[in-house]
Structure formats: structure tokens, C-alpha cells
Design an enzyme around this catalytic site. Structure first.
Site, PDB file in Angstrom:
ATOM      1  N   HIS A   1       0.824  -1.208   0.000  1.00 12.68           N
ATOM      2  CA  HIS A   1       0.000   0.000   0.000  1.00 12.68           C
ATOM      3  C   HIS A   1       0.861   1.263   0.000  1.00 12.68           C
ATOM      4  CE1 HIS A   1       0.999   0.797   4.230  1.00 12.68           C
ATOM      5  NE2 HIS A   1       0.830  -0.497   4.436  1.00 12.68           N
TER       6      HIS A   1
ATOM      7  N   GLU B   1      -3.000  -7.097   7.196  1.00 11.42           N
ATOM      8  CA  GLU B   1      -1.772  -6.792   7.928  1.00 11.42           C
ATOM      9  C   GLU B   1      -1.592  -7.748   9.111  1.00 11.42           C
ATOM     10  OE1 GLU B   1       1.184  -5.883   8.340  1.00 11.42           O
ATOM     11  OE2 GLU B   1       1.088  -3.677   8.393  1.00 11.42           O
TER      12      GLU B   1
END
Length: 339
Positions: A78, A168
Site C-alpha cells: 500500500h 496486515e
């Protein structure tokens, strides 16, 4: 078991002939794109050569080849997030809701343009290519996906799947800033792979869920979900590219799982840059190699050792189903009594 059920098992000699066939165990590794073998119609003649006797993957297939594999699997981290520039954000905002900064949105758009260029320039059919996205459900990865998508028209996007297993590493709900700094120092001393954050995950936990995701991805590729085989005489299917939009540690664990790297090799890897990408591309034999797009110097900077780069060189020419017997994790490197 016989006493519990009231039935005694029949002797093997009484089983139907089909049930007396010897069972064959197959490991999920190195079988991506390799269909199960069936006995040939001629009754099963002996292999034509000594190599085929010892290495079944060299025997000719008695039926059509499997569906074509996606040309590339691209791993994207990201863009810059609010948590990357201000760690105190994690004390106020749940990790899944941390968004991108203005720079992070530019990171995503820049990444999209680079990917569009890669797919366009690298396609054998010119503009005849498509891209399928897997994305972590976190806000920063979804915003990165939308930024990447600005570079593509609808005709080139084959689909998107939100995949929670690409999320994550879990650091444990709302985070106390000073406590987290102390925990990361403990992790540095304990080891990045095995250290589990209180109420959170270790990299080893991430490895377990990434293993499940890899098997889903492997099955999708094997059944031709992305690129079904073209009927005889029809134009070839568009070249397919898969993009995984995820997080730094998660992507490094994915590489570790895919290439069977050791814990020590994993702990030597550097993190991805925000908006950075690593490209796994099929080589001459059909296996995915990082050397199809990246140089050896780039891979060394990422943390690959010379042995790992040698394996990537082998991957660039090997076929699915083959095994690199000289790679450190497949040879005698775990033993100390060999001269």
C-alpha cells in the site's frame, strides 16, 4: 473400530481391484499447474528412459496440457499511510481504518501507471491482456487499489477479490505508542518471525493463513479461473496478470511460503517501499521467477542471498513439477556431518 461398528474389515484380497491400487501421496509444493497423471490407455508401458523412471514429471502427458498460467503475479505494498508518518494514529484509529496520506494516494497512482506500462509492454499480444486484483480489506490497501485502478480501463480489469487472509499482521487492537515501541525492541531481540505481539500475531501466524491463501490461489490457477484454455482454432485467451495489494510483512511471508525460504532467509529481507512492487514472472519452463523482471542487484538489495538468487535463476528456466535439488532448503545444508 470393528468392535465399535459391529463390522469386521474385509481382507485386502477381497477388495475390488480398483481399491487395491497403491495410493500415491502428492505434496502441494511444486505441483502448481501440473495435472494429476492417469494410467495411459495402452495399459501402462515402462518409461522410455532412465530419467523418466526416476522423475515422473519428465514423462509425456497422455492428455491435453493444463490451462495457461497467469503471466505475472505482482506483489504491491500500500501507499504511504497515516500510520507510517504518525505512529500515534494507531492509538486513536483501529488499524483496519488507517487511510492513506496525500503522498500515499500519489504512490498508488504512480504504481498503477508503472503496472499498466509493464503489462502493455510485456504482452505478446500488444493490448490483449487483463489484470485480476486480490486486495486486503484494510482501508489503506483498498484506497491503494482505487489509486492503481485509475490507470486501467474497464476492459482490462478481469475482476477484484477482497481477501482477508492478505490483511496486515495483527498487532493487537488499539496500540499504546510507548508500549509498542518497547514490544518492537523485544521483537528485534527475540526474532521477527516467531515473536508474537500481545493480543496479536507473529509472522509465523501470518505464514499459516498465507499458506491457506496460497492453496486457494493455486487451485484458482489450476482450474483455469483466470485464463481458461482456448478451444482449438480459436484466438488465444488474453494474457493474464494477478496483482496482490497487501502489506509489507504479509507480502514477504507470501514470498517465503511460495519459494520455501527458511526463517533465517526471511529475516534477512528488507521491507517493500510504500507503493513498491515485486514481480514474479513466468520463465521459459513456466515457473515464476523474480529474475524475469528484476536484476540480481535489485534482489540483493531486497535481501536475497547468492544462494537464493541462484535458485531464482533455476526457477526462470524450470518447469512446474521439477525440484531444484541443489537449493539450500532441498539439499544437505541442514546437516553438519557431511564433509
Amino acid at each position: 473400530m470393528a468392535a465399535a461398528t459391529g463390522f469386521a474389515p474385509a481382507p485386502a484380497s477381497a477388495w475390488p481391484r480398483s481399491r487395491r491400487r497403491r495410493l500415491r501421496c502428492r505434496c502441494c509444493e511444486d505441483t502448481l499447474g501440473v495435472p494429476r497423471r492417469r494410467a495411459p490407455a495402452n495399459g501402462g508401458n515402462a518409461p522410455a528412459s532412465r530419467d523418466q523412471l526416476h522423475f515422473p514429471e519428465l514423462r509425456p502427458l497422455p492428455y491435453p496440457a493444463p490451462p495457461p498460467r497467469p503471466r505475472r503475479i505482482v506483489l504491491v505494498r500500500h501507499g504511504q499511510s497515516e500510520g507510517n508518518v504518525d505512529e500515534s494514529a494507531y492509538t486513536r484509529v483501529p488499524d483496519p481504518l488507517i487511510g492513506l496520506t496525500p503522498k500515499g494516494r500519489r504512490d498508488a497512482e504512480d504504481c498503477g501507471r508503472r503496472l499498466h506500462r509493464l503489462f502493455s509492454d510485456g504482452s505478446d499480444g500488444g493490448d490483449d491482456w487483463k489484470v485480476y486484483f486480490y486486495v486486503s480489506p484494510y482501508r489503506r490497501t483498498l484506497e491503494t487499489l482505487r489509486g492503481i485502478g485509475l490507470a486501467f480501463d474497464a476492459g482490462h480489469i478481469a475482476g477484484v477479490r477482497e481477501e482477508p487472509r492478505l490483511r496486515e499482521q495483527d498487532f493487537g487492537n488499539f496500540q499504546d505508542r510507548e508500549k509498542m515501541r518497547a514490544e518492537k525492541e523485544v521483537r528485534r531481540r527475540y526474532g521477527r518471525f516467531f515473536y508474537r505481539f500481545p493480543d496479536g500475531e507473529s509472522a509465523a501466524d501470518v505464514y499459516d493463513r498465507i499458506t491457506g491463501f496460497r492453496e486457494t490461489l493455486r487451485a484458482d490457477i489450476d482450474i483455469g479461473r483466470f485464463q481458461p484454455p482456448s478451444p482449438p482454432g480459436s484466438p488465444a485467451a488474453p494474457e493474464m496478470n494477478l496483482v496482490l495489494v497487501s502489506h509489507g510483512l504479509t507480502l514477504r511471508v507470501f514470498l517465503m511460503r511460495w519459494y520455501k525460504w527458511t526463517v533465517r532467509q526471511f529475516e534477512g529481507l528488507a521491507n517493500f517501499d510504500n507503493g513498491g512492487a515485486l514481480v514474479m514472472q513466468t520463465g521459459e519452463g513456466g515457473r515464476y521467477s523474480l529474475l524475469g523482471h528484476h536484476s540480481a542487484d535489485e534482489l540483493r538489495e531486497f535481501g536475497l542471498t547468492d544462494e537464493m538468487i541462484d535458485d531464482q535463476m533455476w526457477q526462470s528456466t524450470a518447469r512446474p513439477g521439477e525440484l531444484n535439488y541443489n537449493f539450500i532448503t532441498n539439499g544437505p545444508s541442514f546437516f553438519t556431518h557431511f564433509s
